[in-house]
Write a protein that holds these residues in place. Structure first.
Motif, short mmCIF file in Angstrom:
data_model
loop_
_atom_site.label_atom_id
_atom_site.label_comp_id
_atom_site.label_asym_id
_atom_site.label_seq_id
_atom_site.Cartn_x
_atom_site.Cartn_y
_atom_site.Cartn_z
N LYS A 184 -2.42 -5.49 6.46
CA LYS A 184 -1.20 -5.98 5.71
C LYS A 184 -0.52 -5.00 4.85
N LEU A 185 -1.43 -4.27 4.50
CA LEU A 185 -0.66 -3.09 3.50
C LEU A 185 -0.11 -2.37 4.33
N LEU A 232 0.86 2.73 -1.79
CA LEU A 232 -0.39 2.93 -1.23
C LEU A 232 -1.17 2.83 -2.56
N HIS A 233 -0.94 3.24 -3.48
CA HIS A 233 -1.90 3.06 -4.69
C HIS A 233 -2.04 1.27 -5.08
N GLY A 254 -4.29 -2.66 -6.48
CA GLY A 254 -3.61 -3.57 -7.48
C GLY A 254 -2.84 -3.06 -8.64
N GLY A 255 -2.72 -3.67 -9.44
CA GLY A 255 -2.03 -3.20 -10.92
C GLY A 255 -0.37 -3.39 -10.68
N ASN A 266 -5.50 -3.86 0.70
CA ASN A 266 -5.80 -5.44 0.31
C ASN A 266 -4.59 -6.10 0.81
N VAL A 267 -4.96 -7.06 1.80
CA VAL A 267 -4.14 -7.83 2.55
C VAL A 267 -3.38 -8.77 1.33
N ASP A 268 -3.92 -9.34 0.24
CA ASP A 268 -3.17 -10.18 -0.66
C ASP A 268 -2.26 -9.39 -1.41
N PHE A 269 -2.63 -8.04 -1.89
CA PHE A 269 -1.64 -7.23 -2.38
C PHE A 269 -0.39 -7.13 -1.52
#
Length: 115
Positions: free
Chosen positions: A5-6, A38-39, A44-45, A86-89
């Motif tokens: 996803k990312l 990418l970060h 996240g964050g 992270n797919v959710d991110f």
């Protein structure tokens, strides 16, 4: 979550930036446009302004169905090349940047169905 996803998000953004310049969308351009993301995609964050700029550029550049499908394909292939995504991110990134994407970012998306 998955790197897929990312990578998709990154690729989509780069493709849109390329289209803004009037050129055909390329996977390399999509990827380069989304590198600032990418970060966030891995950790996240806070999403950086440069990441959001890249995403919005890719979205705005993909004006045709062919551009949107090519961007989707690029994102799907790029997702496999980035580790720790992270797919959710990735799925949340367009909303965090205020970018409207006409499909849900998901590793299971059928890019050929995008209009």
């Amino acid at each position: 979550m998955s790197n897929f996803k990312l990578a998709c998000v990154v690729m989509m953004c780069m493709a849109l930036l390329s289209a803004q310049n009037g050129d055909a969308l390329s996977c390399g351009e999509v990827t380069n446009s989304l590198k600032p993301c990418l970060h966030y995609l891995q950790n996240g964050g806070v999403v950086s302004p440069s990441c959001c700029y890249g995403i919005k550029g890719v979205v705005n550049a993909a004006r045709t169905i062919a551009d949107r499908r090519a961007t989707c394909d690029c994102l799907k292939s790029a997702a496999t090349s980035f580790k720790g995504l992270n797919v959710d991110f990735a799925a949340a990134l367009p909303d965090k940047c205020g970018a409207r994407i006409p499909y849900k970012i998901s590793p299971s998306i059928n890019c050929a169905s995008i209009k």
